[in-house]
Design an enzyme around this catalytic site. Structure first.
Site, PDB file in Angstrom:
ATOM      1  N   ASP A  43       1.946  -1.858  -4.501  1.00  8.92           N
ATOM      2  CA  ASP A  43       0.576  -1.327  -4.417  1.00  8.92           C
ATOM      3  C   ASP A  43      -0.220  -1.916  -5.576  1.00  8.92           C
ATOM      4  O   ASP A  43       0.357  -2.553  -6.462  1.00  8.92           O
ATOM      5  CB  ASP A  43       0.590   0.215  -4.494  1.00  8.92           C
ATOM      6  CG  ASP A  43      -0.589   0.819  -3.730  1.00  8.92           C
ATOM      7  OD1 ASP A  43      -1.730   0.348  -3.922  1.00  8.92           O
ATOM      8  OD2 ASP A  43      -0.364   1.741  -2.938  1.00  8.92           O
ATOM      9  N   ILE A  44      -1.536  -1.668  -5.598  1.00  6.09           N
ATOM     10  CA  ILE A  44      -2.320  -2.192  -6.722  1.00  6.09           C
ATOM     11  C   ILE A  44      -2.089  -1.382  -7.997  1.00  6.09           C
ATOM     12  O   ILE A  44      -2.373  -1.861  -9.081  1.00  6.09           O
ATOM     13  CB  ILE A  44      -3.849  -2.277  -6.446  1.00  6.09           C
ATOM     14  CG1 ILE A  44      -4.330  -1.020  -5.740  1.00  6.09           C
ATOM     15  CG2 ILE A  44      -4.205  -3.537  -5.698  1.00  6.09           C
ATOM     16  CD1 ILE A  44      -5.832  -0.909  -5.729  1.00  6.09           C
ATOM     17  N   GLY A  54       0.856  -1.190   0.000  1.00  3.10           N
ATOM     18  CA  GLY A  54       0.000   0.000   0.000  1.00  3.10           C
ATOM     19  C   GLY A  54       0.890   1.236   0.000  1.00  3.10           C
ATOM     20  O   GLY A  54       0.590   2.254   0.615  1.00  3.10           O
ATOM     21  N   TYR A  78     -14.998   0.961   8.610  1.00  3.43           N
ATOM     22  CA  TYR A  78     -13.549   1.169   8.757  1.00  3.43           C
ATOM     23  C   TYR A  78     -13.122   0.971  10.214  1.00  3.43           C
ATOM     24  O   TYR A  78     -12.168   0.246  10.509  1.00  3.43           O
ATOM     25  CB  TYR A  78     -13.213   2.586   8.277  1.00  3.43           C
ATOM     26  CG  TYR A  78     -11.788   3.033   8.453  1.00  3.43           C
ATOM     27  CD1 TYR A  78     -10.747   2.406   7.798  1.00  3.43           C
ATOM     28  CD2 TYR A  78     -11.493   4.133   9.267  1.00  3.43           C
ATOM     29  CE1 TYR A  78      -9.443   2.847   7.942  1.00  3.43           C
ATOM     30  CE2 TYR A  78     -10.195   4.587   9.414  1.00  3.43           C
ATOM     31  CZ  TYR A  78      -9.170   3.939   8.755  1.00  3.43           C
ATOM     32  OH  TYR A  78      -7.880   4.394   8.896  1.00  3.43           O
ATOM     33  N   GLY A 104      -0.017   5.235  -1.082  1.00  2.00           N
ATOM     34  CA  GLY A 104      -0.980   6.070  -0.356  1.00  2.00           C
ATOM     35  C   GLY A 104      -0.290   7.227   0.354  1.00  2.00           C
ATOM     36  O   GLY A 104       0.925   7.450   0.198  1.00  2.00           O
ATOM     37  N   GLN A 105      -1.085   7.939   1.167  1.00  2.00           N
ATOM     38  CA  GLN A 105      -0.597   9.151   1.840  1.00  2.00           C
ATOM     39  C   GLN A 105       0.593   8.842   2.760  1.00  2.00           C
ATOM     40  O   GLN A 105       1.595   9.540   2.727  1.00  2.00           O
ATOM     41  CB  GLN A 105      -1.747   9.765   2.659  1.00  2.00           C
ATOM     42  CG  GLN A 105      -1.444  11.135   3.224  1.00  2.00           C
ATOM     43  CD  GLN A 105      -2.418  11.551   4.324  1.00  2.00           C
ATOM     44  OE1 GLN A 105      -3.215  10.744   4.811  1.00  2.00           O
ATOM     45  NE2 GLN A 105      -2.365  12.809   4.699  1.00  2.00           N
ATOM     46  N   LYS A 125     -10.712  -1.859  11.871  1.00  2.00           N
ATOM     47  CA  LYS A 125      -9.496  -1.487  12.608  1.00  2.00           C
ATOM     48  C   LYS A 125      -9.530  -2.116  14.006  1.00  2.00           C
ATOM     49  O   LYS A 125      -8.503  -2.581  14.508  1.00  2.00           O
ATOM     50  CB  LYS A 125      -9.338   0.033  12.679  1.00  2.00           C
ATOM     51  CG  LYS A 125      -8.897   0.654  11.350  1.00  2.00           C
ATOM     52  CD  LYS A 125      -7.506   0.184  10.953  1.00  2.00           C
ATOM     53  CE  LYS A 125      -7.060   0.655   9.599  1.00  2.00           C
ATOM     54  NZ  LYS A 125      -5.845  -0.011   9.116  1.00  2.00           N
ATOM     55  N   ASN A 179      -1.816  -6.925  -5.028  1.00  2.00           N
ATOM     56  CA  ASN A 179      -3.182  -6.845  -4.515  1.00  2.00           C
ATOM     57  C   ASN A 179      -3.235  -7.761  -3.291  1.00  2.00           C
ATOM     58  O   ASN A 179      -2.997  -8.966  -3.416  1.00  2.00           O
ATOM     59  CB  ASN A 179      -4.147  -7.320  -5.614  1.00  2.00           C
ATOM     60  CG  ASN A 179      -5.581  -7.389  -5.137  1.00  2.00           C
ATOM     61  OD1 ASN A 179      -5.873  -7.193  -3.948  1.00  2.00           O
ATOM     62  ND2 ASN A 179      -6.484  -7.675  -6.061  1.00  2.00           N
TER      63      ASN A 179
HETATM   64  C1  AKB Z   1      -9.740   8.727   8.009  1.00  2.00           C
HETATM   65  O1  AKB Z   1     -10.171   9.880   8.106  1.00  2.00           O
HETATM   66  O2  AKB Z   1     -10.423   7.768   7.617  1.00  2.00           O
HETATM   67  C2  AKB Z   1      -8.305   8.459   8.418  1.00  2.00           C
HETATM   68  C3  AKB Z   1      -8.218   8.007   9.835  1.00  2.00           C
HETATM   69  C4  AKB Z   1      -8.471   8.946  10.946  1.00  2.00           C
HETATM   70  O3  AKB Z   1      -7.910   6.865  10.080  1.00  2.00           O
HETATM   71  N1  AKB Z   1      -7.520   9.626   8.228  1.00  2.00           N
END
Ligand code: AKB
Length: 318
Positions: A35-36, A9, A143, A12-13, A147, A53
């Site tokens: 990364d993909i 990955g 999300y 990404g940022q 996590k 992937n």
């Molecule tokens: C998001 O906004 O989804 C991320 C995070 C806080 O994990 N930046």
């Protein structure tokens, strides 16, 4: 033995800046970015790059077999807003992808792996101010759920299989070298670009939404420090709270106005407000400080100066 680093990955940022730092530390020849899809950021012209992937076990075996990494940074995930738009893919990528990478790390004898969690593990029932390390965890976004489950799996893989996983709960991350994608905290990066371009910004979060935030330089340093810390210092095998600063859009705008006096901020609240409202205002990171010496460098004031300076804007005040 020289370390071989694999970043998954990587485009990404966080990955973009992490890869650059790792190339400086270990030498570009020892850092494999994957990364993909490949980004055109010049950092990926150095070292190796592999299409990967995390849902494709064959591809994973090929990359791990080819490079035999000793340290892995597994950053591939859908962030909060994107995962809400596609909850099934969010679950699949964030969970199955993580299992696939953890299993490959075990199979190929990886020494240490870093996996990021997020303030998204907290939810509306969590104490919002100086949120403790151990507290109520009832996230209401897909999300956040992935996590939280991922954190539990980090601890499980460590206890059951001895996989040396290290993890921190990232706040919103703000940097000038790379752009975020699909998060709820993305406004706090976008605002700088718009402030410099148009001297105005329309925020999708309301003026009182205070969130934990961190400069990317601090976040990358925290990532490297926890991954490199002696194993006995990592007493928590789920994920550590870490804190940088906290602010709401109005406070950020006021700080930007110190450098761009006619900057204006408007509001057009969207679906991301609900996500942000479920997250804490500020984080208690005493355990990360005590265990492996975490210490942030950036507060709101020097973060704003650094962003405007590097994005080329401080000349606007002259
Ligand atoms: C998001 O906004 O989804 C991320 C995070 C806080 O994990 N930046």
């Amino acid at each position: 033995m020289a370390e071989k680093i694999l970043v998954i990955g990587a485009c990404g940022q966080v990955g973009t800046e992490l890869v650059e730092n790792l190339q400086n530390i270990y030498g570009a020849a020892n850092v494999v970015a994957s990364d993909i899809r490949k980004s055109d950021n010049p950092v990926f012209q150095n070292g190796s790059f592999e299409m990967l992937n995390v849902l494709d076990k064959t591809q994973i075996a090929e990359v791990f077999g080819k490079y035999k990494p000793t340290i892995v940074y597994h950053l591939a995930a859908l962030l909060s807003a994107t995962a809400e738009a596609n909850p099934k893919l969010g679950w699949e990528l964030n969970m199955d992808g993580t299992f696939n990478i953890f299993d490959a790390c075990l199979e190929y004898g990886v020494k240490r792996i870093f996996w990021p969690s997020s303030i998204a593990v907290f939810g509306p029932t969590t104490p919002a101010v100086l949120t403790p390390q151990s507290t109520i965890l009832e996230p209401n976004t897909v999300y956040g759920i992935t996590k939280l489950a991922g954190e539990r799996y980090c601890e499980y893989y460590y206890n059951r299989y001895g996989l040396d996983v290290r993890s921190i709960r990232y706040p919103g991350l703000i940097g000038w070298k790379s752009l975020p994608g699909g998060g709820t905290t993305d406004y706090a990066v976008d605002i700088f670009h718009q402030a410099l371009k148009t001297k105005s910004y329309t925020s999708f979060l309301d003026e009182s939404t205070t969130l934990p935030m961190m400069h990317m330089e601090d976040a990358v340093r925290a990532t490297l420090e926890i991954t490199d810390a002696p194993a006995e210092k990592i007493k928590l095998r789920s994920s550590y709270n870490i804190s940088g600063t906290s602010f709401n859009p109005e406070e950020l705008a006021a700080e930007i106005r110190k450098h761009i006096p006619d900057f204006t901020l408007d509001y057009a609240i969207d679906h991301r407000q609900k996500i942000a409202s479920s997250w804490p205002d500020s984080i208690d990171d005493a355990q990360a400080r005590a265990d492996w010496g975490w210490q942030e460098k950036y507060n709101l004031e020097n973060l704003v100066i650094n962003m405007l300076d590097n994005l080329g804007g401080l000349s606007l005040t002259e």
